[in-house]
Scaffold this active site. Structure first.
Site, PDB file in Angstrom:
ATOM      1  NE  ARG A 128      -4.297  -1.712   1.991  1.00 49.08           N
ATOM      2  CZ  ARG A 128      -5.148  -1.993   2.952  1.00 49.08           C
ATOM      3  NH1 ARG A 128      -4.784  -1.616   4.198  1.00 49.08           N
ATOM      4  NH2 ARG A 128      -6.071  -2.589   2.606  1.00 49.08           N
ATOM      5  CE  LYS A 130     -10.196  -6.463   7.819  1.00 54.07           C
ATOM      6  NZ  LYS A 130      -9.611  -5.586   6.746  1.00 54.07           N
ATOM      7  N   GLY A 162      -5.387  -6.423   2.757  1.00 52.14           N
ATOM      8  CA  GLY A 162      -4.121  -5.863   3.081  1.00 52.14           C
ATOM      9  C   GLY A 162      -3.525  -7.362   3.487  1.00 52.14           C
ATOM     10  N   GLY A 177     -12.179  -4.966   1.906  1.00 46.11           N
ATOM     11  CA  GLY A 177     -13.773  -4.615   2.295  1.00 46.11           C
ATOM     12  C   GLY A 177     -14.275  -3.788   0.946  1.00 46.11           C
TER      13      GLY A 177
HETATM   14  P1  ADP Z   1      -7.664  -8.619   4.701  1.00 46.97           P
HETATM   15  O1  ADP Z   1      -6.869  -7.943   5.360  1.00 46.97           O
HETATM   16  O2  ADP Z   1      -6.926  -9.433   3.665  1.00 46.97           O
HETATM   17  O3  ADP Z   1      -9.144  -8.192   4.146  1.00 46.97           O
HETATM   18  P2  ADP Z   1      -8.467  -9.954   7.105  1.00 46.97           P
HETATM   19  O4  ADP Z   1      -7.796  -8.569   8.001  1.00 46.97           O
HETATM   20  O5  ADP Z   1     -10.019  -9.860   7.329  1.00 46.97           O
HETATM   21  O6  ADP Z   1      -7.974  -9.964   5.613  1.00 46.97           O
HETATM   22  O7  ADP Z   1      -7.863 -11.375   8.012  1.00 46.97           O
HETATM   23  C1  ADP Z   1      -6.514 -11.421   8.136  1.00 46.97           C
HETATM   24  C2  ADP Z   1      -6.257 -12.174   9.245  1.00 46.97           C
HETATM   25  O8  ADP Z   1      -6.959 -13.304   9.378  1.00 46.97           O
HETATM   26  C3  ADP Z   1      -4.867 -12.615   9.343  1.00 46.97           C
HETATM   27  O9  ADP Z   1      -4.216 -12.016  10.380  1.00 46.97           O
HETATM   28  C4  ADP Z   1      -4.843 -14.111   9.756  1.00 46.97           C
HETATM   29  O10 ADP Z   1      -3.892 -14.582  10.689  1.00 46.97           O
HETATM   30  C5  ADP Z   1      -6.302 -14.292  10.281  1.00 46.97           C
HETATM   31  N1  ADP Z   1      -6.974 -15.498   9.988  1.00 46.97           N
HETATM   32  C6  ADP Z   1      -7.248 -16.339   9.122  1.00 46.97           C
HETATM   33  N2  ADP Z   1      -7.829 -17.475   9.784  1.00 46.97           N
HETATM   34  C7  ADP Z   1      -7.614 -17.602  11.070  1.00 46.97           C
HETATM   35  C8  ADP Z   1      -8.227 -18.487  12.042  1.00 46.97           C
HETATM   36  N3  ADP Z   1      -8.702 -19.669  11.526  1.00 46.97           N
HETATM   37  N4  ADP Z   1      -7.927 -18.218  13.260  1.00 46.97           N
HETATM   38  C9  ADP Z   1      -7.308 -16.992  13.704  1.00 46.97           C
HETATM   39  N5  ADP Z   1      -7.059 -15.948  12.774  1.00 46.97           N
HETATM   40  C10 ADP Z   1      -7.154 -16.245  11.393  1.00 46.97           C
HETATM   41 MG    MG Z   2      -6.531  -7.070   7.326  1.00 44.38          MG
END
Ligand code: ADP
Ligand code: MG
Length: 403
Positions: free
Chosen positions: A43, A204, A361, A384
């Site tokens: 980013r 999230k 991210g 999002g």
């Molecule tokens: P993005 O930033 O791509 O939108 P999110 O912020 O929603 O994605 O999620 C990313 C996080 O989700 C990572 O830090 C990852 O460790 C966590 N995560 C994924 N699967 C699990 C799980 N089963 N238990 C706990 N954390 C998880």
């Molecule tokens: Mg994230």
């Protein structure tokens, strides 16, 4: 195709103060001495060309961003000061940090700056007016600038003071990467070839669940992984032990499953799981079936049988959108499912069998980790916002920039 006001439309920039909304909310880790560092600077790099372009035109550039969720209060560990050096590294220019984002202190610091430097403001979300889109706060931001440029596609699905409010007050434009992003999304996904598959995972859960209820109308397959999957499994009555899970969203999850069935969208939940008692790299772990989760187990990845099945689903699809990792990919071996699926999607895209767009991210960090980010058709800086764009929703921060 919709057209957006761009930097050229702003007119002469020489000596003008241009306030850029960037998204410097990058994933951070801690080194062995406990000092924070940026684990994925995608980013930061994406906003650099616009800053350099504006400087080239003689503009005095001010960068603003949020970081984390400080809920309208000053929280020192969420200061943007820690991003000054990484931003400076990406620009190869000096970055001056000022510890507020509004008020005379901003103007004074800008006026005192010498040479080829960029001014970085303190975390927007230290003020409650940012997320409430308070007109007075937007006015206070605008007071220190002649022009506004939005480079934060990833924040543009929220009508906040720095993404929407301010654009009502001073001449505004889409930055280069925001423009590229909208063009690339339209090209890849404006008229997607089917079958169309979405992978949604990550942490999230509550904000992403809102998106899924509409997404099931648009996609043929919906693969659910990460913390999202745990919430769905729990909603189906499966014991998820100590896993990350939003139990109070069980009704929403069930509504999504019901709507998907109506819309002929096939939902793919894990059929086997990787669990551990500790959230740390190399933690002792087991591959288990859905009914074997102990009360102190955390589900940290989807299992190998699930991954093998999902790889076959991907082969049958022509278009893929992906937001959210399948597991806790930052710690091995819980990156296995994310890496395997990322490689499968990268290969299909490289072979010309699939158009693939990923955003978020952590998702982008995960694809970089898997070494396949450059094989994807398009990598969005947004998670999002990208999903809401896909849903067909109007993004307030983008809408306000329409010509
Ligand atoms: P993005 O930033 O791509 O939108 P999110 O912020 O929603 O994605 O999620 C990313 C996080 O989700 C990572 O830090 C990852 O460790 C966590 N995560 C994924 N699967 C699990 C799980 N089963 N238990 C706990 N954390 C998880
Ligand atoms: Mg994230």
């Amino acid at each position: 195709m919709t057209h957006y006001k761009n930097i050229a439309d702003l007119g002469a920039l020489d000596g003008k103060r241009v306030l850029i909304r960037a998204d410097l909310n990058v994933p951070m880790g801690k080194d062995k001495d406990g000092n924070p560092y940026v684990t994925d600077d995608t980013r930061i790099r994406s906003v650099a060309p616009t800053i350099l372009h504006l400087m080239d035109k003689g503009a005095r550039v001010i960068v603003m961003s949020h970081f984390g969720r400080p809920n309208g209060k000053v929280q020192p560990e969420m200061s943007l000061e820690q991003l000054a050096q990484p931003l400076s590294n990406a620009l190869k220019k000096a970055v001056v940090f000022v510890n507020d984002c509004t008020g005379d202190i901003v103007a004074e610091t800008l006026d005192a700056m010498e040479g080829d430097a960029v001014l970085l403001l303190e975390n927007l979300r230290f003020h409650p007016g940012e997320t409430s889109n308070d007109p007075d706060f937007a006015r206070a931001l605008a007071d220190n600038a002649d022009f506004y440029v939005n480079e934060a596609f990833s924040c543009s699905h929220r009508a906040h003071a720095s993404t929407e409010g301010i654009a009502h007050l001073i001449p505004s434009a889409a930055g280069l990467s925001l423009e590229n992003e909208l063009t690339a999304l339209e090209k890849a996904l404006g008229n997607p070839q089917r079958p169309l598959c979405a992978v949604v995972g990550g942490a999230k859960v509550s904000s992403k669940l809102d998106v899924l209820i509409n997404l099931v109308e648009k996609v043929d397959h919906l693969i659910i992984g990460g913390g999202m999957a745990n919430t769905f499994l729990a909603a189906k009555g499966i014991d998820v032990g100590s896993s990350l899970c939003e139990h109070d969203l069980a009704d929403t999850a069930r509504a999504i499953l019901a709507k998907a069935a109506e819309q002929n969208c096939v939902i793919h939940l894990p059929t086997d799981l990787v669990v551990a008692k500790l959230f740390k790299a190399g933690a002792e772990n087991r591959v288990i079936s859905l009914d074997d989760v102990a009360s102190d187990d955390m589900i940290l990845d989807v299992g190998p049988a699930t991954v093998a099945g999902l790889a076959e689903i991907l082969k049958s699809c022509k278009t893929l959108i992906w937001n959210g990792p399948m597991g806790a990919f930052e710690i091995t071996p819980f990156d296995a499912a994310t890496v395997a699926l990322a490689k499968a999607a990268g290969k299909l895209t490289a072979e010309g069998a699939m158009v693939s767009v990923a955003g978020g991210g952590d998702t982008v960090a995960a694809l970089n980790h898997a070494g396949v980010a450059n094989q994807f058709t398009h990598i969005s800086t947004a998670g999002g916002a990208f999903l809401e764009w896909m849903e067909g929703k109007e993004l307030p921060g983008v809408k306000i920039l329409e010509k």
